[in-house]
Enzyme design. Structure first.
Site, PDB file in Angstrom:
ATOM      1  N   ASN A  15      46.490  48.943  35.405  1.00 48.27           N
ATOM      2  CA  ASN A  15      45.730  50.049  34.832  1.00 48.27           C
ATOM      3  C   ASN A  15      45.908  51.309  35.675  1.00 48.27           C
ATOM      4  OD1 ASN A  15      43.377  51.120  33.038  1.00 48.27           O
ATOM      5  ND2 ASN A  15      42.773  51.624  35.134  1.00 48.27           N
ATOM      6  N   GLU A  16      46.393  52.359  35.054  1.00 48.25           N
ATOM      7  CA  GLU A  16      46.473  53.698  35.653  1.00 48.25           C
ATOM      8  C   GLU A  16      47.116  53.716  37.038  1.00 48.25           C
ATOM      9  OE1 GLU A  16      42.833  55.889  35.559  1.00 48.25           O
ATOM     10  OE2 GLU A  16      42.604  55.720  33.386  1.00 48.25           O
ATOM     11  N   TYR A  22      28.956  55.968  29.952  1.00 47.33           N
ATOM     12  CA  TYR A  22      29.984  56.079  28.922  1.00 47.33           C
ATOM     13  C   TYR A  22      29.751  55.148  27.730  1.00 47.33           C
ATOM     14  CZ  TYR A  22      33.410  58.724  31.763  1.00 47.33           C
ATOM     15  OH  TYR A  22      34.082  59.678  32.484  1.00 47.33           O
ATOM     16  N   HIS A  28      43.149  46.251  37.929  1.00 41.58           N
ATOM     17  CA  HIS A  28      42.380  47.432  37.549  1.00 41.58           C
ATOM     18  C   HIS A  28      41.645  47.949  38.789  1.00 41.58           C
ATOM     19  CE1 HIS A  28      40.353  49.628  34.009  1.00 41.58           C
ATOM     20  NE2 HIS A  28      39.985  50.247  35.119  1.00 41.58           N
ATOM     21  N   LYS A  80      26.673  58.213  35.631  1.00 41.65           N
ATOM     22  CA  LYS A  80      27.592  58.674  34.588  1.00 41.65           C
ATOM     23  C   LYS A  80      27.753  57.560  33.564  1.00 41.65           C
ATOM     24  CE  LYS A  80      32.102  61.003  34.302  1.00 41.65           C
ATOM     25  NZ  LYS A  80      33.367  61.270  35.011  1.00 41.65           N
ATOM     26  N   GLU A 109      41.881  54.020  26.616  1.00 38.42           N
ATOM     27  CA  GLU A 109      40.610  54.569  27.084  1.00 38.42           C
ATOM     28  C   GLU A 109      40.481  55.991  26.577  1.00 38.42           C
ATOM     29  OE1 GLU A 109      39.666  54.447  31.284  1.00 38.42           O
ATOM     30  OE2 GLU A 109      40.553  52.446  31.502  1.00 38.42           O
TER      31      GLU A 109
END
Length: 474
Positions: A159-160, A442, A116, A440, A375
């Site tokens: 991941n991504e 979440y 990740h 930020k 996500e």
């Protein structure tokens, strides 16, 4: 009108090791690509993050109390192999055994990611995903984890991959912070798919009885106008960020139309096509036919219009609304239509994009049997109220509204045939952000970073209700 989710649908929160654990210098953990990069920037540090390394039981207890059946966590490769390969750090191994045991104690199933965004420093310096050494060491690390952590039943390879490659070599927001290198971007993308495929095929050959998948960042791309040139710009952006990955991991081949779009981008930038071998493509095909699930990370959508200038990207890393710019040579310019709501970080709020990407996987990539939304969430500027007590509940109506709309779009996709089996909100608790630091937020649970105290947000209570009733209210 309220909407019903299937009774076997699971819900939980998502995390990533570097963003939550903190303790980057504890218990023999090796350095990763971010450590030097963030030190030189001097804007923010990854310690203490959410101190999950020491407070995981507290967070898992909250997750259980608020209706979570699953959680996304990642293993920090450099906690297991501080140098990326070679000597194993037993304290790192012991930590993850404790973490997984605690998940079981709280009746929460972990979905465990192997990579990740946190490549060990030595391998990053050797070329990261452009290096054959990195690929080989990643496969060896994965094999160690499969053998060591037999208690894990759900694995995620990477991941991504798109975010990693694009932000390393196209936009320059991830180390090594190069920009405009589409050739490196596509080669890194392909190499990640090769590593993913080798690991899927290895896992299946070991017959361990669990499941394995991959997580993609998939933002639906639309043309800014009905013009042919804007439609083509959208196709190019989609090839860069979505289509190559979807083809490679879910179809087991790169479709000719996809490769033509990739070549067009590279030609426009006077850069060579990425290299692949028949052996690599055979592994990619084999893995696509064995993949158990795909994870979809979807937060926002993009609109593209034709653009013929040089690449120019400005990353909104501090929440100054309207400050981001994204124009890519040979691709197009991102431009929001009038009336599209955005976050302070210029991410569009467009639930239809969630529906469209889930239906695209269902219709165009039938090999993959199961999809999870791995996500989805909204970053907000939030602060602790004055005179807060341990019983203070922080109101976050914007988060509830956002998640309700996206869950509703997901429910529509399920109704129309998409086999979506679960939803992971980003994020479980407030965390450290790669490019935004601590501004930020979440999380369903507020973290007061100076004290590391946890506070409940209203969204956590709302999430619990949906998870337990399987009903998305009006």
């Amino acid at each position: 009108m309220s909407k019903q989710l299937p009774q076997d649908f699971v819900m939980g929160g998502a995390t990533a090791a570097y963003q939550v654990e903190g303790a980057t210098k504890e218990d023999g953990k090796g350095r990763v690509l971010w450590d030097d990069f963030l030190d030189k920037q001097g804007r923010f540090k990854p310690d203490p993050a959410a101190d999950f390394y020491h407070r995981y039981d507290e967070d898992l207890a909250l997750a259980e109390k608020y209706g979570h059946q699953v959680i996304r966590v990642s293993i920090a490769w450099s906690r297991i192999f501080p140098d990326g390969a070679g000597e194993v750090e037993p304290r790192g191994v012991a930590f993850y055994h404790k973490l997984f045991a605690d998940c079981a104690a709280h009746h929460i199933e972990p979905f465990v990611t192997l990579h990740h965004f946190d490549t060990p420093e030595r391998l990053h310096e050797a070329g990261d995903w452009l290096s054959q050494e990195m690929l080989d060491d990643f496969v060896a690390y994965a094999k160690f984890c499969f053998e060591e952590f037999s208690e894990v039943k759900y694995w995620i390879t990477i991941n991504e991959p798109t975010s990693m490659a694009v932000q390393q070599y196209t936009t320059g927001t991830f180390p090594p912070a190069e920009s405009g290198r589409f050739d490196k971007t596509f080669q890194a993308e392909h190499n990640q798919m090769v590593a993913h495929a080798r690991i899927v095929n290895l896992y299946k050959s070991m017959q361990l009885g669990g499941q394995i998948g991959i997580v993609h960042a998939l933002q639906t791309v639309y043309p800014y106008s009905d013009s042919a040139v804007d439609h083509h710009a959208a196709e190019l952006q989609d090839a860069l960020e979505n289509r190559l990955y979807l083809d490679g991991t879910l179809a087991g081949e790169y479709h000719q139309e996809t490769l033509a779009l990739v070549k067009e981008i590279l030609d426009a930038n006077h850069q060579p096509m990425f290299q692949s071998t028949p052996q690599e493509m055979k592994a990619i095909d084999e893995a696509a036919h064995q993949l158990d699930f795909v994870g979809v990370n979807n937060y926002f959508s993009k609109w593209l219009r034709a653009y013929h200038g040089k690449s120019e990207t400005i990353h909104n890393g501090d929440g100054t609304k309207g400050s981001s710019v994204a124009r890519l040579q040979g691709v197009g310019e991102e431009k929001l239509p009038d009336g599209i709501e955005t976050t302070d970080w210029d991410w569009s709020i467009y639930p239809r994009g969630m529906y469209d990407i889930l239906m695209r996987i269902h219709n165009d990539y039938p090999l993959v049997p199961v999809t999870y939304v791995t996500e989805n969430g909204i970053g907000l500027k939030e602060s602790l109220p004055e005179n807060a007590t341990p019983d203070t509940v922080i109101e976050d109506p914007k988060r509830i509204d956002y998640v309700k709309k996206y869950l509703s779009a997901m429910a529509d996709a399920i109704h129309d045939g998409a086999n979506v089996k679960g939803y992971f909100i980003w994020s479980l608790q407030d965390q450290f952000s790669w490019t935004n630091g601590y501004s930020k937020r979440y999380g369903l649970f507020f973290v007061d970073f100076p004290t590391q105290n946890r506070y409940i947000k209203q969204s956590a209570e709302w999430f619990k209700s949906v998870s337990e009733t399987h009903i998305i209210p009006d």
